[in-house]
Motif scaffolding. Structure first.
Motif, short mmCIF file in Angstrom:
data_model
loop_
_atom_site.label_atom_id
_atom_site.label_comp_id
_atom_site.label_asym_id
_atom_site.label_seq_id
_atom_site.Cartn_x
_atom_site.Cartn_y
_atom_site.Cartn_z
N HIS A 143 78.20 148.63 44.07
CA HIS A 143 78.34 149.63 43.01
C HIS A 143 79.80 149.66 42.62
O HIS A 143 80.67 149.47 43.47
N PRO A 144 80.11 149.90 41.34
CA PRO A 144 81.53 149.87 40.94
C PRO A 144 82.39 150.88 41.69
O PRO A 144 83.57 150.64 41.92
N ASP A 145 81.81 152.03 42.11
CA ASP A 145 82.61 152.97 42.90
C ASP A 145 82.00 153.09 44.29
O ASP A 145 81.48 154.12 44.69
N GLU A 146 82.11 152.00 45.03
CA GLU A 146 81.52 151.92 46.36
C GLU A 146 82.54 152.41 47.40
O GLU A 146 83.75 152.31 47.17
N SER A 147 82.05 152.88 48.55
CA SER A 147 83.02 153.24 49.61
C SER A 147 83.51 151.96 50.28
O SER A 147 82.82 150.93 50.28
N LEU A 148 84.69 152.04 50.87
CA LEU A 148 85.22 150.90 51.60
C LEU A 148 84.25 150.49 52.70
O LEU A 148 83.99 149.30 52.92
N GLY A 149 83.69 151.52 53.39
CA GLY A 149 82.79 151.24 54.50
C GLY A 149 81.57 150.45 54.02
O GLY A 149 81.18 149.45 54.63
N ALA A 150 80.96 150.89 52.91
CA ALA A 150 79.76 150.22 52.40
C ALA A 150 80.10 148.79 51.99
O ALA A 150 79.35 147.85 52.27
N PHE A 151 81.25 148.62 51.35
CA PHE A 151 81.65 147.29 50.87
C PHE A 151 81.83 146.33 52.04
O PHE A 151 81.30 145.21 52.04
N VAL A 152 82.56 146.77 53.06
CA VAL A 152 82.85 145.86 54.18
C VAL A 152 81.57 145.56 54.95
O VAL A 152 81.31 144.40 55.32
N LYS A 153 80.72 146.58 55.16
CA LYS A 153 79.46 146.33 55.89
C LYS A 153 78.60 145.32 55.11
O LYS A 153 78.01 144.42 55.69
#
Ligand SMILES: Cc1cc2nc3c(=O)[nH]c(=O)nc-3n(C[C@H](O)[C@H](O)[C@H](O)COP(=O)(O)OP(=O)(O)OC[C@H]3O[C@@H](n4cnc5c(N)ncnc54)[C@H](O)[C@@H]3O)c2cc1C
Length: 478
Positions: A143-153
Protein backbone atom coordinates in the motif's frame (compact mmCIF):
# COMPACT_ATOMS: atom_id res chain seq x y z
CA UNK A 1 8.63 43.34 10.47
CA UNK A 2 8.10 42.37 14.08
CA UNK A 3 8.66 38.62 14.29
CA UNK A 4 8.00 36.45 17.34
CA UNK A 5 9.48 32.96 17.51
CA UNK A 6 8.24 30.60 20.22
CA UNK A 7 10.73 27.84 21.16
CA UNK A 8 14.49 28.15 21.44
CA UNK A 9 15.43 24.65 20.30
CA UNK A 10 17.30 24.21 17.05
CA UNK A 11 14.16 24.73 14.91
CA UNK A 12 13.28 28.06 16.54
CA UNK A 13 16.88 29.23 16.48
CA UNK A 14 17.31 28.29 12.83
CA UNK A 15 14.11 30.22 12.02
CA UNK A 16 15.24 33.29 13.97
CA UNK A 17 18.71 33.22 12.45
CA UNK A 18 17.37 32.88 8.89
CA UNK A 19 15.00 35.80 9.50
CA UNK A 20 17.99 37.93 10.60
CA UNK A 21 19.98 36.88 7.53
CA UNK A 22 17.12 37.67 5.14
CA UNK A 23 16.32 41.01 6.75
CA UNK A 24 19.96 42.01 6.40
CA UNK A 25 20.17 40.80 2.77
CA UNK A 26 17.03 42.69 1.83
CA UNK A 27 17.85 45.72 3.98
CA UNK A 28 14.51 45.40 5.75
CA UNK A 29 13.97 46.28 9.40
CA UNK A 30 13.39 43.30 11.70
CA UNK A 31 12.34 43.41 15.32
CA UNK A 32 12.87 39.87 16.62
CA UNK A 33 11.70 38.26 19.86
CA UNK A 34 12.45 34.63 20.64
CA UNK A 35 10.52 33.22 23.60
CA UNK A 36 11.99 30.15 25.29
CA UNK A 37 10.28 28.56 28.28
CA UNK A 38 13.43 27.02 29.76
CA UNK A 39 16.39 28.86 31.26
CA UNK A 40 18.65 27.86 28.37
CA UNK A 41 18.58 27.62 24.59
CA UNK A 42 18.97 24.34 22.72
CA UNK A 43 15.91 22.24 23.67
CA UNK A 44 16.96 18.60 23.35
CA UNK A 45 20.51 19.60 22.37
CA UNK A 46 22.62 19.79 25.52
CA UNK A 47 26.35 19.18 25.93
CA UNK A 48 28.19 19.02 29.23
CA UNK A 49 31.89 18.89 30.12
CA UNK A 50 32.85 16.87 33.17
CA UNK A 51 36.22 15.63 34.43
CA UNK A 52 37.70 15.69 30.93
CA UNK A 53 34.70 13.85 29.37
CA UNK A 54 32.28 15.42 26.91
CA UNK A 55 28.70 14.28 27.51
CA UNK A 56 25.93 14.69 24.95
CA UNK A 57 22.70 14.45 26.87
CA UNK A 58 20.53 14.47 23.71
CA UNK A 59 21.44 14.50 20.00
CA UNK A 60 25.10 13.59 19.48
CA UNK A 61 25.46 14.09 15.72
CA UNK A 62 23.67 14.84 12.48
CA UNK A 63 23.46 13.30 9.04
CA UNK A 64 25.74 14.93 6.49
CA UNK A 65 23.73 13.51 3.59
CA UNK A 66 20.95 16.03 4.15
CA UNK A 67 22.39 19.42 3.19
CA UNK A 68 20.63 21.94 5.45
CA UNK A 69 22.59 21.61 8.69
CA UNK A 70 25.95 21.56 6.90
CA UNK A 71 24.95 24.59 4.84
CA UNK A 72 24.00 26.43 8.03
CA UNK A 73 27.37 25.54 9.59
CA UNK A 74 29.10 27.02 6.54
CA UNK A 75 27.14 30.27 6.79
CA UNK A 76 27.84 30.47 10.51
CA UNK A 77 31.56 29.96 9.87
CA UNK A 78 31.72 26.84 12.07
CA UNK A 79 32.38 24.20 9.43
CA UNK A 80 35.97 23.93 10.65
CA UNK A 81 34.61 22.93 14.07
CA UNK A 82 32.94 19.80 12.66
CA UNK A 83 34.38 16.36 13.20
CA UNK A 84 33.44 13.05 11.60
CA UNK A 85 33.14 9.58 13.06
CA UNK A 86 36.19 7.37 13.47
CA UNK A 87 35.32 5.09 10.57
CA UNK A 88 37.83 2.41 11.56
CA UNK A 89 35.06 1.37 13.96
CA UNK A 90 32.04 1.96 11.74
CA UNK A 91 30.21 -1.23 12.55
CA UNK A 92 27.16 -1.63 14.73
CA UNK A 93 26.33 -4.64 16.89
CA UNK A 94 22.93 -6.22 17.35
CA UNK A 95 22.07 -8.00 20.58
CA UNK A 96 20.88 -11.52 19.83
CA UNK A 97 20.30 -14.13 22.56
CA UNK A 98 22.13 -11.95 25.05
CA UNK A 99 25.31 -11.45 23.00
CA UNK A 100 26.58 -8.76 20.61
CA UNK A 101 26.67 -9.82 16.95
CA UNK A 102 28.07 -7.47 14.31
CA UNK A 103 25.55 -6.31 11.73
CA UNK A 104 26.89 -7.91 8.52
CA UNK A 105 29.01 -5.55 6.39
CA UNK A 106 26.91 -3.91 3.70
CA UNK A 107 23.58 -4.38 5.53
CA UNK A 108 21.62 -1.23 4.74
CA UNK A 109 18.98 -0.65 7.42
CA UNK A 110 16.52 -3.22 6.00
CA UNK A 111 18.41 -5.50 3.65
CA UNK A 112 21.82 -6.94 2.78
CA UNK A 113 23.86 -5.64 -0.16
CA UNK A 114 26.86 -7.95 0.20
CA UNK A 115 26.44 -11.70 -0.10
CA UNK A 116 29.54 -13.01 1.73
CA UNK A 117 29.15 -11.18 5.05
CA UNK A 118 25.39 -11.79 4.97
CA UNK A 119 25.73 -15.55 4.48
CA UNK A 120 28.45 -15.77 7.14
CA UNK A 121 26.46 -13.75 9.68
CA UNK A 122 25.55 -15.41 12.98
CA UNK A 123 22.68 -12.98 13.37
CA UNK A 124 20.21 -14.79 11.08
CA UNK A 125 19.05 -18.39 10.80
CA UNK A 126 19.30 -20.21 7.45
CA UNK A 127 15.51 -20.14 6.95
CA UNK A 128 15.68 -16.40 7.80
CA UNK A 129 18.41 -15.83 5.21
CA UNK A 130 16.43 -17.74 2.59
CA UNK A 131 13.32 -15.74 3.38
CA UNK A 132 15.25 -12.50 2.90
CA UNK A 133 16.48 -13.76 -0.46
CA UNK A 134 12.83 -14.20 -1.55
CA UNK A 135 12.82 -10.42 -1.99
CA UNK A 136 14.73 -11.06 -5.21
CA UNK A 137 11.72 -12.88 -6.65
CA UNK A 138 8.67 -11.41 -4.95
CA UNK A 139 6.35 -9.20 -7.03
CA UNK A 140 5.54 -5.63 -6.07
CA UNK A 141 2.73 -5.23 -3.55
CA UNK A 142 1.59 -3.37 -0.49
CA UNK A 143 0.00 0.00 0.00
CA UNK A 144 1.41 3.48 -0.71
CA UNK A 145 1.22 4.35 3.01
CA UNK A 146 2.36 1.05 4.47
CA UNK A 147 3.98 0.61 7.89
CA UNK A 148 7.67 -0.18 7.99
CA UNK A 149 6.82 -3.41 9.80
CA UNK A 150 4.36 -4.56 7.12
CA UNK A 151 6.78 -3.66 4.33
CA UNK A 152 9.74 -5.53 5.81
CA UNK A 153 7.66 -8.60 6.73
CA UNK A 154 6.21 -8.69 3.22
CA UNK A 155 9.47 -8.34 1.32
CA UNK A 156 12.17 -9.71 3.64
CA UNK A 157 10.42 -11.69 6.33
CA UNK A 158 9.87 -11.57 10.06
CA UNK A 159 13.48 -12.24 11.02
CA UNK A 160 14.76 -9.23 9.06
CA UNK A 161 12.17 -7.13 10.85
CA UNK A 162 12.68 -8.47 14.36
CA UNK A 163 16.44 -8.75 14.39
CA UNK A 164 17.50 -5.69 12.37
CA UNK A 165 14.87 -3.29 11.00
CA UNK A 166 12.99 -2.90 14.29
CA UNK A 167 16.04 -2.22 16.51
CA UNK A 168 17.82 -0.01 13.96
CA UNK A 169 14.74 2.03 13.24
CA UNK A 170 13.88 1.94 16.94
CA UNK A 171 17.27 3.55 17.57
CA UNK A 172 16.54 6.36 15.12
CA UNK A 173 12.82 7.04 15.62
CA UNK A 174 12.25 5.33 19.01
CA UNK A 175 9.17 4.00 17.22
CA UNK A 176 6.98 0.93 16.84
CA UNK A 177 7.68 -0.34 13.28
CA UNK A 178 4.10 -1.61 12.91
CA UNK A 179 2.88 1.97 13.33
CA UNK A 180 5.68 3.86 11.59
CA UNK A 181 4.84 5.12 8.11
CA UNK A 182 7.54 4.04 5.67
CA UNK A 183 6.49 6.72 3.19
CA UNK A 184 6.87 9.50 5.79
CA UNK A 185 10.20 8.27 7.18
CA UNK A 186 12.15 6.33 4.57
CA UNK A 187 10.36 6.82 1.26
CA UNK A 188 13.43 5.69 -0.67
CA UNK A 189 12.56 2.04 0.13
CA UNK A 190 9.06 2.43 -1.33
CA UNK A 191 10.58 4.09 -4.34
CA UNK A 192 13.04 1.19 -4.73
CA UNK A 193 10.20 -1.32 -4.81
CA UNK A 194 8.21 0.81 -7.23
CA UNK A 195 11.16 1.28 -9.56
CA UNK A 196 13.11 -1.96 -9.30
CA UNK A 197 10.74 -4.36 -7.51
CA UNK A 198 13.42 -6.03 -5.34
CA UNK A 199 14.84 -3.95 -2.45
CA UNK A 200 18.03 -6.05 -2.33
CA UNK A 201 18.66 -5.58 -6.05
CA UNK A 202 17.94 -1.87 -5.85
CA UNK A 203 20.34 -1.40 -2.92
CA UNK A 204 22.96 -3.52 -4.64
CA UNK A 205 22.70 -1.54 -7.88
CA UNK A 206 22.84 1.75 -5.98
CA UNK A 207 25.95 0.55 -4.18
CA UNK A 208 27.61 -0.32 -7.49
CA UNK A 209 26.67 3.05 -8.97
CA UNK A 210 27.96 5.05 -5.96
CA UNK A 211 30.45 3.07 -3.89
CA UNK A 212 31.18 6.11 -1.68
CA UNK A 213 27.54 6.40 -0.69
CA UNK A 214 27.37 2.68 -0.09
CA UNK A 215 30.29 3.03 2.32
CA UNK A 216 28.23 5.63 4.13
CA UNK A 217 30.10 8.75 3.17
CA UNK A 218 28.45 11.70 1.52
CA UNK A 219 31.42 12.82 -0.50
CA UNK A 220 35.10 13.12 0.15
CA UNK A 221 34.77 15.55 3.02
CA UNK A 222 32.40 14.15 5.63
CA UNK A 223 31.48 10.85 7.22
CA UNK A 224 27.79 9.94 7.32
CA UNK A 225 27.41 11.40 10.83
CA UNK A 226 29.15 14.57 11.96
CA UNK A 227 29.26 16.58 15.15
CA UNK A 228 31.22 19.42 16.72
CA UNK A 229 34.59 19.12 18.40
CA UNK A 230 33.06 20.56 21.58
CA UNK A 231 29.68 18.89 21.14
CA UNK A 232 26.38 19.75 19.49
CA UNK A 233 25.80 22.74 21.74
CA UNK A 234 28.46 24.60 19.77
CA UNK A 235 25.83 25.04 17.06
CA UNK A 236 23.33 26.42 19.55
CA UNK A 237 25.84 28.86 21.06
CA UNK A 238 26.86 30.17 17.64
CA UNK A 239 23.26 30.62 16.54
CA UNK A 240 22.52 32.47 19.78
CA UNK A 241 25.35 34.95 19.20
CA UNK A 242 24.02 35.76 15.73
CA UNK A 243 20.68 37.07 17.02
CA UNK A 244 20.26 40.76 17.86
CA UNK A 245 21.04 41.70 21.49
CA UNK A 246 17.95 41.38 23.69
CA UNK A 247 16.04 39.25 21.15
CA UNK A 248 16.20 36.07 23.26
CA UNK A 249 13.85 35.94 26.26
CA UNK A 250 14.57 32.91 28.42
CA UNK A 251 12.08 31.61 31.01
CA UNK A 252 9.21 33.05 28.97
CA UNK A 253 6.81 30.14 28.44
CA UNK A 254 4.12 31.01 25.93
CA UNK A 255 0.68 30.07 27.25
CA UNK A 256 -1.62 31.50 24.62
CA UNK A 257 -1.67 32.92 21.15
CA UNK A 258 -4.33 35.18 19.66
CA UNK A 259 -4.83 37.16 16.53
CA UNK A 260 -4.62 40.89 17.16
CA UNK A 261 -5.30 43.38 14.37
CA UNK A 262 -3.37 42.13 11.37
CA UNK A 263 -0.82 40.36 13.58
CA UNK A 264 -0.37 38.10 16.58
CA UNK A 265 -0.27 38.37 20.34
CA UNK A 266 1.53 35.87 22.55
CA UNK A 267 0.99 35.79 26.32
CA UNK A 268 3.51 34.11 28.59
CA UNK A 269 3.23 32.35 31.95
CA UNK A 270 5.07 35.26 33.62
CA UNK A 271 2.25 37.64 32.65
CA UNK A 272 3.99 39.31 29.72
CA UNK A 273 2.51 39.77 26.27
CA UNK A 274 4.29 40.25 22.98
CA UNK A 275 2.78 41.43 19.73
CA UNK A 276 4.17 40.91 16.27
CA UNK A 277 3.28 40.98 12.60
CA UNK A 278 4.40 37.40 12.19
CA UNK A 279 4.71 34.38 14.45
CA UNK A 280 6.70 31.15 14.16
CA UNK A 281 5.70 28.37 16.55
CA UNK A 282 8.65 26.02 17.03
CA UNK A 283 7.91 24.05 20.21
CA UNK A 284 6.90 20.37 20.14
CA UNK A 285 3.68 19.84 18.11
CA UNK A 286 1.63 19.09 21.24
CA UNK A 287 2.72 22.46 22.67
CA UNK A 288 1.84 24.22 19.41
CA UNK A 289 -1.56 22.48 19.62
CA UNK A 290 -2.18 23.94 23.10
CA UNK A 291 -1.20 27.42 21.94
CA UNK A 292 -3.49 27.29 18.91
CA UNK A 293 -6.52 25.66 20.54
CA UNK A 294 -8.65 28.84 20.53
CA UNK A 295 -7.23 30.27 17.30
CA UNK A 296 -8.03 27.20 15.21
CA UNK A 297 -9.39 24.14 17.07
CA UNK A 298 -9.25 22.02 13.87
CA UNK A 299 -5.57 22.75 13.35
CA UNK A 300 -4.87 22.18 17.05
CA UNK A 301 -6.59 18.80 16.80
CA UNK A 302 -4.41 17.81 13.83
CA UNK A 303 -1.28 18.82 15.76
CA UNK A 304 -2.37 17.06 18.95
CA UNK A 305 -2.83 13.89 16.89
CA UNK A 306 0.91 13.58 16.22
CA UNK A 307 2.09 11.15 18.92
CA UNK A 308 5.41 11.81 20.68
CA UNK A 309 7.51 9.13 22.35
CA UNK A 310 9.46 9.65 25.56
CA UNK A 311 13.00 8.46 26.12
CA UNK A 312 16.03 8.98 28.33
CA UNK A 313 19.78 8.70 27.94
CA UNK A 314 22.05 7.34 30.65
CA UNK A 315 25.70 8.26 30.16
CA UNK A 316 28.36 6.37 32.10
CA UNK A 317 32.07 7.16 32.34
CA UNK A 318 34.39 4.18 32.89
CA UNK A 319 38.04 3.39 33.17
CA UNK A 320 38.85 1.57 29.93
CA UNK A 321 40.38 -1.31 31.89
CA UNK A 322 37.00 -1.90 33.56
CA UNK A 323 35.34 -2.91 30.25
CA UNK A 324 36.15 -6.34 28.83
CA UNK A 325 34.62 -5.82 25.37
CA UNK A 326 37.02 -4.42 22.71
CA UNK A 327 34.49 -1.66 21.91
CA UNK A 328 35.33 -2.10 18.23
CA UNK A 329 32.18 -0.46 16.89
CA UNK A 330 29.95 2.61 17.29
CA UNK A 331 27.55 0.83 19.60
CA UNK A 332 24.73 -1.69 19.71
CA UNK A 333 21.00 -1.91 19.19
CA UNK A 334 18.64 -4.17 21.09
CA UNK A 335 15.73 -5.91 19.32
CA UNK A 336 12.42 -5.77 21.15
CA UNK A 337 12.22 -9.60 21.01
CA UNK A 338 15.24 -9.74 23.34
CA UNK A 339 12.99 -8.31 26.07
CA UNK A 340 15.71 -6.18 27.62
CA UNK A 341 15.11 -2.84 29.34
CA UNK A 342 17.37 -0.77 27.02
CA UNK A 343 16.94 0.01 23.31
CA UNK A 344 20.48 0.93 22.24
CA UNK A 345 23.95 1.84 23.43
CA UNK A 346 26.60 4.13 21.93
CA UNK A 347 30.35 3.80 22.46
CA UNK A 348 30.61 7.60 22.45
CA UNK A 349 34.37 7.78 22.99
CA UNK A 350 34.98 5.34 20.13
CA UNK A 351 32.54 6.95 17.70
CA UNK A 352 33.97 10.47 18.13
CA UNK A 353 37.37 11.75 19.23
CA UNK A 354 37.70 13.91 22.33
CA UNK A 355 34.82 12.40 24.31
CA UNK A 356 36.93 10.78 27.07
CA UNK A 357 40.43 11.25 28.46
CA UNK A 358 43.13 8.70 27.58
CA UNK A 359 42.57 5.33 29.26
CA UNK A 360 38.84 5.93 29.73
CA UNK A 361 35.60 5.20 27.88
CA UNK A 362 32.30 7.04 27.68
CA UNK A 363 29.21 4.91 27.05
CA UNK A 364 25.64 6.04 26.54
CA UNK A 365 22.53 3.92 26.90
CA UNK A 366 19.10 4.75 25.45
CA UNK A 367 15.98 3.72 27.32
CA UNK A 368 12.26 4.17 26.64
CA UNK A 369 10.84 4.84 23.19
CA UNK A 370 7.41 3.90 21.88
CA UNK A 371 7.81 0.19 22.65
CA UNK A 372 9.35 0.54 26.09
CA UNK A 373 8.10 3.71 27.77
CA UNK A 374 7.13 2.09 31.06
CA UNK A 375 10.79 1.79 32.05
CA UNK A 376 10.83 5.59 32.39
CA UNK A 377 8.63 5.35 35.47
CA UNK A 378 11.81 4.33 37.31
CA UNK A 379 13.75 7.11 39.06
CA UNK A 380 17.21 8.19 37.92
CA UNK A 381 19.06 5.88 40.30
CA UNK A 382 17.06 2.92 39.01
CA UNK A 383 17.76 3.88 35.37
CA UNK A 384 21.48 4.01 36.19
CA UNK A 385 21.23 0.59 37.86
CA UNK A 386 19.49 -0.80 34.75
CA UNK A 387 22.14 0.68 32.44
CA UNK A 388 24.99 -0.65 34.61
CA UNK A 389 23.51 -4.13 34.74
CA UNK A 390 23.03 -4.19 30.95
CA UNK A 391 26.55 -2.94 30.22
CA UNK A 392 27.85 -5.45 32.72
CA UNK A 393 26.15 -8.35 30.93
CA UNK A 394 26.65 -7.21 27.35
CA UNK A 395 30.11 -5.60 27.48
CA UNK A 396 31.62 -6.95 30.66
CA UNK A 397 31.71 -3.46 32.15
CA UNK A 398 32.58 -4.02 35.77
CA UNK A 399 33.36 -1.67 38.61
CA UNK A 400 31.61 1.56 39.49
CA UNK A 401 31.42 4.20 36.75
CA UNK A 402 33.38 7.39 37.52
CA UNK A 403 30.14 9.31 37.07
CA UNK A 404 26.73 8.93 35.47
CA UNK A 405 24.32 11.39 33.89
CA UNK A 406 20.63 10.77 33.24
CA UNK A 407 18.75 13.03 30.82
CA UNK A 408 15.02 12.64 30.22
CA UNK A 409 13.10 13.62 27.09
CA UNK A 410 9.37 13.36 27.79
CA UNK A 411 7.15 13.48 24.67
CA UNK A 412 10.10 14.80 22.65
CA UNK A 413 10.30 12.44 19.68
CA UNK A 414 7.51 12.82 17.10
CA UNK A 415 6.20 9.55 15.73
CA UNK A 416 5.32 9.47 12.04
CA UNK A 417 2.56 6.90 12.12
CA UNK A 418 0.81 5.59 9.03
CA UNK A 419 -1.25 8.54 7.80
CA UNK A 420 1.37 11.09 8.86
CA UNK A 421 1.94 12.32 5.30
CA UNK A 422 -1.77 13.12 4.88
CA UNK A 423 -1.85 14.76 8.33
CA UNK A 424 1.18 16.94 7.49
CA UNK A 425 -0.57 18.03 4.28
CA UNK A 426 -3.77 18.82 6.18
CA UNK A 427 -1.73 20.90 8.66
CA UNK A 428 -0.13 22.83 5.80
CA UNK A 429 -3.56 23.44 4.27
CA UNK A 430 -4.92 24.67 7.59
CA UNK A 431 -1.92 26.99 8.01
CA UNK A 432 -2.90 28.74 4.80
CA UNK A 433 -5.90 30.14 6.74
CA UNK A 434 -3.51 32.08 8.99
CA UNK A 435 -1.40 34.69 7.28
CA UNK A 436 1.72 35.55 9.24
CA UNK A 437 1.76 32.24 11.12
CA UNK A 438 4.14 29.31 10.52
CA UNK A 439 5.06 26.10 12.32
CA UNK A 440 8.57 24.69 12.57
CA UNK A 441 10.05 21.57 14.11
CA UNK A 442 10.68 17.89 13.72
CA UNK A 443 7.03 16.88 13.94
CA UNK A 444 6.12 17.63 10.33
CA UNK A 445 8.51 16.77 7.49
CA UNK A 446 11.53 15.07 9.07
CA UNK A 447 12.68 14.48 12.65
CA UNK A 448 16.46 14.91 12.39
CA UNK A 449 18.69 17.89 13.07
CA UNK A 450 19.04 18.75 9.37
CA UNK A 451 15.27 18.53 8.88
CA UNK A 452 14.71 20.85 11.86
CA UNK A 453 17.12 23.40 10.38
CA UNK A 454 15.26 23.25 7.09
CA UNK A 455 11.89 23.51 8.75
CA UNK A 456 12.89 26.62 10.74
CA UNK A 457 14.57 28.29 7.78
CA UNK A 458 11.62 27.60 5.45
CA UNK A 459 9.23 29.15 7.97
CA UNK A 460 11.33 32.34 8.14
CA UNK A 461 11.73 32.52 4.37
CA UNK A 462 8.02 32.12 3.71
CA UNK A 463 7.12 34.87 6.16
CA UNK A 464 9.81 37.30 5.10
CA UNK A 465 9.12 36.85 1.41
CA UNK A 466 5.38 37.37 2.06
CA UNK A 467 6.42 40.40 4.13
CA UNK A 468 3.76 41.43 6.62
CA UNK A 469 4.83 44.75 8.07
CA UNK A 470 2.43 47.05 9.90
CA UNK A 471 4.71 49.01 12.26
CA UNK A 472 4.33 49.27 16.06
CA UNK A 473 6.45 48.17 19.01
CA UNK A 474 6.48 45.15 21.25
CA UNK A 475 4.28 45.54 24.30
CA UNK A 476 4.73 43.96 27.72
CA UNK A 477 1.64 43.61 29.86
CA UNK A 478 1.60 43.01 33.61
C1 LIG B 1 17.08 11.94 23.08
C2 LIG B 1 17.09 12.44 21.66
C3 LIG B 1 18.21 12.23 20.86
C4 LIG B 1 18.24 12.69 19.55
N1 LIG B 1 19.37 12.49 18.81
C5 LIG B 1 19.43 12.98 17.55
C6 LIG B 1 20.63 12.86 16.79
O1 LIG B 1 21.65 12.36 17.28
N2 LIG B 1 20.63 13.35 15.52
C7 LIG B 1 19.53 13.95 14.96
O2 LIG B 1 19.58 14.36 13.80
N3 LIG B 1 18.39 14.10 15.67
C8 LIG B 1 18.31 13.64 16.95
N4 LIG B 1 17.16 13.81 17.68
C9 LIG B 1 16.07 14.58 17.14
C10 LIG B 1 16.39 16.07 17.53
O3 LIG B 1 16.10 16.38 18.84
C11 LIG B 1 15.60 17.05 16.84
O4 LIG B 1 15.90 16.81 15.52
C12 LIG B 1 15.89 18.51 17.22
O5 LIG B 1 16.94 18.74 18.11
C13 LIG B 1 14.61 19.05 17.81
O6 LIG B 1 14.72 20.45 17.81
P1 LIG B 1 13.43 21.35 17.98
O7 LIG B 1 13.88 22.75 18.14
O8 LIG B 1 12.43 21.09 16.91
O9 LIG B 1 12.73 20.82 19.32
P2 LIG B 1 13.26 20.87 20.81
O10 LIG B 1 14.71 20.64 20.88
O11 LIG B 1 12.34 19.96 21.57
O12 LIG B 1 13.00 22.36 21.25
C14 LIG B 1 11.72 22.88 21.53
C15 LIG B 1 11.94 24.07 22.45
O13 LIG B 1 10.70 24.73 22.63
C16 LIG B 1 10.61 25.11 24.00
N5 LIG B 1 9.19 25.26 24.33
C17 LIG B 1 8.25 24.28 24.38
N6 LIG B 1 7.06 24.82 24.66
C18 LIG B 1 7.26 26.17 24.81
C19 LIG B 1 6.40 27.26 25.13
N7 LIG B 1 5.08 27.07 25.34
N8 LIG B 1 6.94 28.50 25.20
C20 LIG B 1 8.26 28.71 25.00
N9 LIG B 1 9.12 27.70 24.70
C21 LIG B 1 8.62 26.45 24.60
C22 LIG B 1 11.28 23.97 24.75
O14 LIG B 1 11.68 24.38 26.05
C23 LIG B 1 12.45 23.67 23.82
O15 LIG B 1 13.58 24.45 24.14
C24 LIG B 1 17.11 13.34 19.01
C25 LIG B 1 15.98 13.55 19.80
C26 LIG B 1 15.96 13.12 21.12
C27 LIG B 1 14.74 13.38 21.96
Amino acid sequence: MRLIVVGGGLSGLAAAHRAVELARERARPLELTLLEGADRLGGTIQTERRDGFLVECGPDSFLSEKPWALALCRRLGVEDRLIGTDDRFRRVFVVFRGRLHPLPDGFQLLAPTRLGPFLASSLFSWPGKLRMACDLLLPRGGHPDESLGAFVKRRLGREALERVAQPLVGGIYTADPDELSLGATMPRFLEMERRERSVILALWRAARRAPALHAGTSGARWSLFVTFAEGMEELIRRLGTRLPPGAVRLKERAISVAREGGGWRVATAGGAAFTGDALILAPEAHQAARLLRYVDPGLAHLLEGIPHASSATVTLAYRRADIRHPLDGFGFVVPQIERRPVIAGTFSSVKYPGRAPEGHALLRVFVGGALNESVLEADDAALVAIARAELGELLGATGAPLFTRVARYPRAMPQYHVGHGARAEAIELAMARHPGLRLAGGAYRGVGIADCVRSGEDAAEELISKGAEPPSGERRVG
